[in-house]
Design an enzyme around this catalytic site. Structure first.
Site, PDB file in Angstrom:
ATOM      1  N   HIS A  64      38.964  40.780  39.090  1.00  0.00           N
ATOM      2  CA  HIS A  64      39.820  40.300  39.903  1.00  0.00           C
ATOM      3  C   HIS A  64      41.476  39.755  39.273  1.00  0.00           C
ATOM      4  O   HIS A  64      40.950  40.351  37.834  1.00  0.00           O
ATOM      5  CB  HIS A  64      39.552  38.358  39.663  1.00  0.00           C
ATOM      6  CG  HIS A  64      38.637  37.824  40.667  1.00  0.00           C
ATOM      7  ND1 HIS A  64      38.415  36.793  41.014  1.00  0.00           N
ATOM      8  CD2 HIS A  64      37.566  38.880  41.197  1.00  0.00           C
ATOM      9  CE1 HIS A  64      37.407  36.662  41.855  1.00  0.00           C
ATOM     10  NE2 HIS A  64      36.307  37.968  41.147  1.00  0.00           N
ATOM     11  N   GLU A  66      44.062  38.294  38.565  1.00  0.00           N
ATOM     12  CA  GLU A  66      44.064  37.869  37.353  1.00  0.00           C
ATOM     13  C   GLU A  66      43.542  38.057  35.905  1.00  0.00           C
ATOM     14  O   GLU A  66      44.864  38.884  35.114  1.00  0.00           O
ATOM     15  CB  GLU A  66      43.692  35.802  37.713  1.00  0.00           C
ATOM     16  CG  GLU A  66      44.537  35.849  39.291  1.00  0.00           C
ATOM     17  CD  GLU A  66      43.268  35.796  40.155  1.00  0.00           C
ATOM     18  OE1 GLU A  66      42.582  36.790  40.475  1.00  0.00           O
ATOM     19  OE2 GLU A  66      42.656  34.931  40.812  1.00  0.00           O
ATOM     20  N   CYS A  96      40.478  32.170  41.004  1.00  0.00           N
ATOM     21  CA  CYS A  96      38.763  31.071  41.842  1.00  0.00           C
ATOM     22  C   CYS A  96      38.284  30.173  40.313  1.00  0.00           C
ATOM     23  O   CYS A  96      39.740  30.410  39.676  1.00  0.00           O
ATOM     24  CB  CYS A  96      37.880  32.131  42.562  1.00  0.00           C
ATOM     25  SG  CYS A  96      37.527  33.181  40.264  1.00  0.00           S
ATOM     26  N   CYS A  99      38.003  32.482  37.520  1.00  0.00           N
ATOM     27  CA  CYS A  99      39.545  33.045  36.849  1.00  0.00           C
ATOM     28  C   CYS A  99      40.004  31.886  36.393  1.00  0.00           C
ATOM     29  O   CYS A  99      41.190  32.040  35.491  1.00  0.00           O
ATOM     30  CB  CYS A  99      40.617  33.572  37.431  1.00  0.00           C
ATOM     31  SG  CYS A  99      39.683  35.070  38.401  1.00  0.00           S
TER      32      CYS A  99
END
Length: 226
Positions: A64, A66, A96, A99
């Site tokens: 992801h 991040e 999410c 994360c």
């Protein structure tokens, strides 16, 4: 989440200079849409007066956005633990739950880092793992806000590629979406049920609807969003 990653740092919608294209910004930061990718515009400032770093990235096939920032972008900066560092993210989707856990671990290991997150929309906003993740970041001291008009303008001026760029850009009918997502973010942070309904019809634009049945919750949200 789908990705157009090409194997290097330059990806679909990101120029060689680390800017986001006008098309990618409009497509991914318009809160009335539900794009598949996550873009992250980032600004890193150090207290020792190093030149701020202002670029962007997005999710890869394996990470992801991040995590890509934490594992690839930030580590390469060689940050001095004794120097205070201020990081601001402007994200097309909120982090999410998984994360959020990685971000918490990162911040606990980097006490010199302050993080502020602006989001265009909330990722799977009814999933409790995601809601709890956002609350946990705020409880740790992270500031999370919905992108408003001045923030959109700042991102357009700062992170969008300059080639043939219009003077300014506002997503159509932006204010209602800011209000809806701001109310939903407050419901998350106050740990009350979701107030945002999103209906998806095939080949049609998503339909957003505010739904707050409990009067006490209505008062709580109203007081938080005058």
């Amino acid at each position: 989440m789908a990705s157009g990653w090409n194997g290097g740092h330059v990806a679909r919608g990101i120029t060689q200079r680390g800017k986001i294209s006008q098309e990618a910004f409009k497509e991914n930061y318009d809160p009335s849409g539900l794009p598949k990718e996550t873009y992250l515009l980032y600004e890193i400032k150090w207290s020792n007066s190093r030149k701020p770093l202002q670029k962007c990235c997005h999710n890869t096939p394996t990470e992801h956005a991040e995590i890509h920032f934490l594992e690839d972008v930030f580590k390469k900066q060689g940050s001095d633990p004794s120097v205070h560092c201020s990081i601001t993210w402007y994200m097309s989707w909120s982090p999410c739950g998984d994360c959020c856990k990685e971000i918490r671990d990162f911040l606990k290991n980097q006490p010199n880092v302050n993080l502020v997150i602006y989001i265009a929309r909330i990722y799977w906003h009814k999933e409790e793992n995601n809601r709890q993740g956002l609350r946990s970041l705020v409880n740790l001291g992270v500031t999370i806000r919905i992108m408003d008009l001045p923030v959109y303008s700042y991102c357009w001026r700062t992170f969008v590629d300059d080639e043939d760029k219009d003077e300014d850009y506002w997503p159509r009918h932006l204010a209602p979406w800011i209000m809806l997502y701001s109310l939903e973010l407050q419901s998350i942070l106050q740990n009350i049920p979701s107030c945002l309904e999103i209906s998806l019809e095939e080949n049609q634009a998503p339909i957003f609807r505010l739904c707050v049945e409990n009067e006490q919750w209505k008062k709580s949200l109203t007081s938080a969003n005058p």
